[in-house]
Motif scaffolding. Sequence first.
Motif, PDB file in Angstrom:
ATOM      1  N   THR B  20     -14.301   5.255  94.085  1.00 46.98           N
ATOM      2  CA  THR B  20     -13.761   3.895  94.152  1.00 46.98           C
ATOM      3  C   THR B  20     -13.675   3.261  92.768  1.00 46.98           C
ATOM      4  OG1 THR B  20     -15.879   2.766  94.353  1.00 46.98           O
ATOM      5  CG2 THR B  20     -14.917   3.668  96.371  1.00 46.98           C
ATOM      6  N   ALA B  21     -12.897   2.165  92.703  1.00 48.82           N
ATOM      7  CA  ALA B  21     -12.741   1.431  91.453  1.00 48.82           C
ATOM      8  C   ALA B  21     -14.073   0.827  91.027  1.00 48.82           C
ATOM      9  CB  ALA B  21     -11.688   0.336  91.611  1.00 48.82           C
ATOM     10  N   GLN B  22     -14.861   0.402  91.987  1.00 45.60           N
ATOM     11  CA  GLN B  22     -16.161  -0.197  91.667  1.00 45.60           C
ATOM     12  C   GLN B  22     -17.075   0.828  90.983  1.00 45.60           C
ATOM     13  OE1 GLN B  22     -17.902  -2.156  95.067  1.00 45.60           O
ATOM     14  NE2 GLN B  22     -16.012  -3.294  95.526  1.00 45.60           N
ATOM     15  N   GLU B  23     -17.041   2.066  91.470  1.00 38.09           N
ATOM     16  CA  GLU B  23     -17.854   3.105  90.817  1.00 38.09           C
ATOM     17  C   GLU B  23     -17.376   3.349  89.402  1.00 38.09           C
ATOM     18  OE1 GLU B  23     -18.390   6.726  93.181  1.00 38.09           O
ATOM     19  OE2 GLU B  23     -17.962   5.542  94.960  1.00 38.09           O
ATOM     20  N   GLN B  26     -18.571   0.644  87.212  1.00 37.54           N
ATOM     21  CA  GLN B  26     -20.005   0.738  86.966  1.00 37.54           C
ATOM     22  C   GLN B  26     -20.307   1.767  85.877  1.00 37.54           C
ATOM     23  OE1 GLN B  26     -21.823  -1.497  88.623  1.00 37.54           O
ATOM     24  NE2 GLN B  26     -23.455  -0.990  87.204  1.00 37.54           N
ATOM     25  N   ILE B  27     -19.602   2.889  85.912  1.00 38.81           N
ATOM     26  CA  ILE B  27     -19.804   3.928  84.901  1.00 38.81           C
ATOM     27  C   ILE B  27     -19.444   3.392  83.516  1.00 38.81           C
ATOM     28  CG2 ILE B  27     -18.934   6.150  84.058  1.00 38.81           C
ATOM     29  CD1 ILE B  27     -18.585   6.963  87.021  1.00 38.81           C
ATOM     30  N   MET B  28     -18.257   2.812  83.426  1.00 40.99           N
ATOM     31  CA  MET B  28     -17.802   2.316  82.117  1.00 40.99           C
ATOM     32  C   MET B  28     -18.730   1.225  81.590  1.00 40.99           C
ATOM     33  SD  MET B  28     -13.659   2.182  82.324  1.00 40.99           S
ATOM     34  CE  MET B  28     -13.500   1.456  83.940  1.00 40.99           C
ATOM     35  N   TYR B  29     -19.078   0.291  82.466  1.00 37.30           N
ATOM     36  CA  TYR B  29     -19.935  -0.818  82.052  1.00 37.30           C
ATOM     37  C   TYR B  29     -21.280  -0.301  81.548  1.00 37.30           C
ATOM     38  CZ  TYR B  29     -22.941  -4.931  82.547  1.00 37.30           C
ATOM     39  OH  TYR B  29     -23.834  -5.939  82.331  1.00 37.30           O
ATOM     40  N   GLY B  54      -8.502   5.792  75.689  1.00 38.52           N
ATOM     41  CA  GLY B  54      -8.190   7.189  75.413  1.00 38.52           C
ATOM     42  C   GLY B  54      -9.369   8.097  75.664  1.00 38.52           C
ATOM     43  N   GLU B  55     -10.541   7.707  75.173  1.00 40.66           N
ATOM     44  CA  GLU B  55     -11.737   8.529  75.371  1.00 40.66           C
ATOM     45  C   GLU B  55     -12.064   8.677  76.856  1.00 40.66           C
ATOM     46  OE1 GLU B  55     -15.372   6.992  73.749  1.00 40.66           O
ATOM     47  OE2 GLU B  55     -16.530   8.447  74.900  1.00 40.66           O
ATOM     48  N   PHE B  56     -11.898   7.605  77.607  1.00 41.31           N
ATOM     49  CA  PHE B  56     -12.239   7.624  79.031  1.00 41.31           C
ATOM     50  C   PHE B  56     -11.120   8.204  79.890  1.00 41.31           C
ATOM     51  CE2 PHE B  56     -15.297   3.759  78.532  1.00 41.31           C
ATOM     52  CZ  PHE B  56     -16.157   4.570  77.810  1.00 41.31           C
ATOM     53  N   PRO B  62      -8.213  -1.033  83.553  1.00 37.79           N
ATOM     54  CA  PRO B  62      -9.573  -0.974  84.119  1.00 37.79           C
ATOM     55  C   PRO B  62     -10.658  -1.093  83.060  1.00 37.79           C
ATOM     56  CG  PRO B  62      -8.534   1.174  84.180  1.00 37.79           C
ATOM     57  CD  PRO B  62      -7.486   0.233  83.732  1.00 37.79           C
ATOM     58  N   LEU B  63     -10.356  -0.613  81.843  1.00 36.81           N
ATOM     59  CA  LEU B  63     -11.353  -0.736  80.781  1.00 36.81           C
ATOM     60  C   LEU B  63     -11.623  -2.194  80.443  1.00 36.81           C
ATOM     61  CD1 LEU B  63     -13.053   0.553  78.450  1.00 36.81           C
ATOM     62  CD2 LEU B  63     -11.018   0.252  77.030  1.00 36.81           C
ATOM     63  N   ARG B  64     -10.570  -2.996  80.455  1.00 41.59           N
ATOM     64  CA  ARG B  64     -10.713  -4.405  80.092  1.00 41.59           C
ATOM     65  C   ARG B  64     -11.707  -5.129  80.989  1.00 41.59           C
ATOM     66  NH1 ARG B  64      -7.366  -7.328  76.975  1.00 41.59           N
ATOM     67  NH2 ARG B  64      -7.214  -9.065  78.423  1.00 41.59           N
ATOM     68  N   LYS B  65     -11.755  -4.731  82.255  1.00 42.10           N
ATOM     69  CA  LYS B  65     -12.712  -5.380  83.146  1.00 42.10           C
ATOM     70  C   LYS B  65     -14.142  -5.190  82.638  1.00 42.10           C
ATOM     71  CE  LYS B  65     -14.517  -5.628  87.830  1.00 42.10           C
ATOM     72  NZ  LYS B  65     -14.356  -5.261  89.241  1.00 42.10           N
ATOM     73  N   ALA B  66     -14.466  -3.973  82.234  1.00 48.31           N
ATOM     74  CA  ALA B  66     -15.810  -3.707  81.715  1.00 48.31           C
ATOM     75  C   ALA B  66     -16.079  -4.552  80.471  1.00 48.31           C
ATOM     76  CB  ALA B  66     -15.964  -2.221  81.405  1.00 48.31           C
ATOM     77  N   LEU B  67     -15.084  -4.621  79.574  1.00 47.87           N
ATOM     78  CA  LEU B  67     -15.266  -5.402  78.352  1.00 47.87           C
ATOM     79  C   LEU B  67     -15.414  -6.888  78.662  1.00 47.87           C
ATOM     80  CD1 LEU B  67     -12.747  -3.652  75.926  1.00 47.87           C
ATOM     81  CD2 LEU B  67     -15.245  -3.491  75.938  1.00 47.87           C
ATOM     82  N   GLN B  68     -14.691  -7.358  79.682  1.00 50.17           N
ATOM     83  CA  GLN B  68     -14.763  -8.781  80.024  1.00 50.17           C
ATOM     84  C   GLN B  68     -16.136  -9.146  80.582  1.00 50.17           C
ATOM     85  OE1 GLN B  68     -11.311  -8.904  82.501  1.00 50.17           O
ATOM     86  NE2 GLN B  68      -9.933  -9.360  80.795  1.00 50.17           N
ATOM     87  N   ILE B  69     -16.720  -8.250  81.369  1.00 53.84           N
ATOM     88  CA  ILE B  69     -18.062  -8.529  81.886  1.00 53.84           C
ATOM     89  C   ILE B  69     -19.066  -8.478  80.732  1.00 53.84           C
ATOM     90  CG2 ILE B  69     -19.852  -7.812  83.493  1.00 53.84           C
ATOM     91  CD1 ILE B  69     -17.428  -8.893  84.894  1.00 53.84           C
ATOM     92  N   LEU B  70     -18.895  -7.517  79.830  1.00 52.97           N
ATOM     93  CA  LEU B  70     -19.779  -7.447  78.669  1.00 52.97           C
ATOM     94  C   LEU B  70     -19.656  -8.715  77.820  1.00 52.97           C
ATOM     95  CD1 LEU B  70     -19.273  -3.730  77.597  1.00 52.97           C
ATOM     96  CD2 LEU B  70     -21.377  -4.765  78.477  1.00 52.97           C
ATOM     97  N   GLU B  71     -18.453  -9.282  77.784  1.00 50.58           N
ATOM     98  CA  GLU B  71     -18.272 -10.532  77.044  1.00 50.58           C
ATOM     99  C   GLU B  71     -19.025 -11.668  77.743  1.00 50.58           C
ATOM    100  OE1 GLU B  71     -14.229 -11.875  76.659  1.00 50.58           O
ATOM    101  OE2 GLU B  71     -14.693 -12.981  74.823  1.00 50.58           O
ATOM    102  N   ALA B  72     -18.952 -11.695  79.080  1.00 46.92           N
ATOM    103  CA  ALA B  72     -19.698 -12.711  79.837  1.00 46.92           C
ATOM    104  C   ALA B  72     -21.198 -12.535  79.614  1.00 46.92           C
ATOM    105  CB  ALA B  72     -19.364 -12.620  81.326  1.00 46.92           C
ATOM    106  N   ASP B  73     -21.634 -11.295  79.387  1.00 46.56           N
ATOM    107  CA  ASP B  73     -23.045 -11.026  79.122  1.00 46.56           C
ATOM    108  C   ASP B  73     -23.457 -11.427  77.709  1.00 46.56           C
ATOM    109  OD1 ASP B  73     -23.213  -9.958  81.636  1.00 46.56           O
ATOM    110  OD2 ASP B  73     -23.154  -7.866  80.976  1.00 46.56           O
TER     111      ASP B  73
END
Lengths: 240, 240
Positions: B20-23, B26-29, B54-56, B62-73
């Motif tokens: 799933t997209a959620q998994e 979670q991996i990327m984050y 590219g690496e992933f 989908p990568l941007r979502k991980a970065l956006q949560i990291l920004e919120a963190d």
Amino acid sequence: MTRSETQDPDIAGQLEAAATAQERFQIMYTVLRDRISMLDYPPGTQLSEEVLAGEFGISRSPLRKALQILEADGLVLSQQGVGTLVTDVDLDELAQVYQLRMELNELTGSLSPTLADDSLKTLFASMRLRAERLRATPDRQAFARLNIDFFHAFQLLTENQPLRDVSEKLFYRTCRIWLTLIPDRDLAAEVAIFSDEILAIADAVTVGDVGAAAHIRRAHLSMGFKRLTEMQQAEGAQAG
Amino acid sequence: MTRSETQDPDIAGQLEAAATAQERFQIMYTVLRDRISMLDYPPGTQLSEEVLAGEFGISRSPLRKALQILEADGLVLSQQGVGTLVTDVDLDELAQVYQLRMELNELTGSLSPTLADDSLKTLFASMRLRAERLRATPDRQAFARLNIDFFHAFQLLTENQPLRDVSEKLFYRTCRIWLTLIPDRDLAAEVAIFSDEILAIADAVTVGDVGAAAHIRRAHLSMGFKRLTEMQQAEGAQAG
DNA sequence: GAAAAGATATTTGTATACAAATAATCACAA
DNA sequence: TTGTGATTATTTGTATACAAATATCTTTTC
């Protein structure tokens, strides 16, 4: 014209006027969180990305960021093929959040308490005024609005920013439970209790005793949680 | 082959295997947060969306979502036209976070403390073993890794999920400060102190006294913060 | 040589088309 | 009538092209 539009006129215009992407995000995030908290979007409501993007006059991409943060906050849940649904507040979650919030409120009084200056006292005086008006003419929406605004005022009593951030996330995670659980016949009584809390805390702030304000708040949180569980049981008994 | 690739072999493969997209998120984050915390990406590092995508083996979306949560963190900061940069930990933030974390750790022992069962004791026994090994041969990376893993073990001492969530966000917000501030000559000493902490807490858990474990942790957090500020001043004196 | 102005390159932000997953509908058979 | 299977519709997830903002380099002018 929908209800939310009467509350938030011309979001599209605000977004267009915003200079940076961060400002636009902040507007969308705040508007959506407010609508969820005020039960414009009750639990279970589907927030269609396409519809919202249309209302805001933008594409899905920037909107999705706001929804993704709301999902991280636990306010919505997105599933491919299903939709983005406003979450419900279950009793276990409520209990854990309230347990933690009680302790955090204690910290508000002890961890970097703000010096109660004039502007702060003025703010709490205006809260007192709103509380008295609300008690005179109880109203669900006004009650919810004052609950939110008073929370933000209380936040100013500590200088510890991480504590503020954490408290805010926890508050919004469950605050709509009041609107969902209070039966109409109990509204006046709940408003009176809440009004008393505001008056007491405003008094404490006026005399500069932030610690006392925190203790009062904590006591009311504890009693409020107890009443919420009773309302929940009453509702369950009625349904079953 | 870069360093991070030796740490996390074939992220692209893991992402492809995820259902799933959620998994996938979670991996990327988790991978990105870990790289930031382990200083694979030191403060100031630019995390290019295109390069990471590219690496992933995926697109930017989908990568941007991980970065956006990291920004919120608060771990990265994205700016249009500039890039996504790993944030630095300033001393004010560190002080406020540590103040709050000390109190929260107290709550870990008092708010819904976990019953210390066998699996928990086994886990802390393994932590004790790793601490002793680390003391024998001090190593920066191993120190940072044990710091993170021990934090997660400690989290299991409370059942209160919101408290866990909040504590985790706060921990990751500043934990890389150790790797940035500890000079090589002090590494062995810091490892010894940290090792002692783990041994003491493991003892407390073994005898089933979660409250005692929390108190020990709080004391070490307090002393740790004091040492960090001293290191920071020493570094500043050297630079100035 | 230095400073300023302009052009170019780089990077994130946004719009949009398409893919994937789920839910709803409908046809059909038992 | 009811259940089941296929089909269709709906919705979020992903890829990609382009826009906007910033930084860097180049050129020009004094």
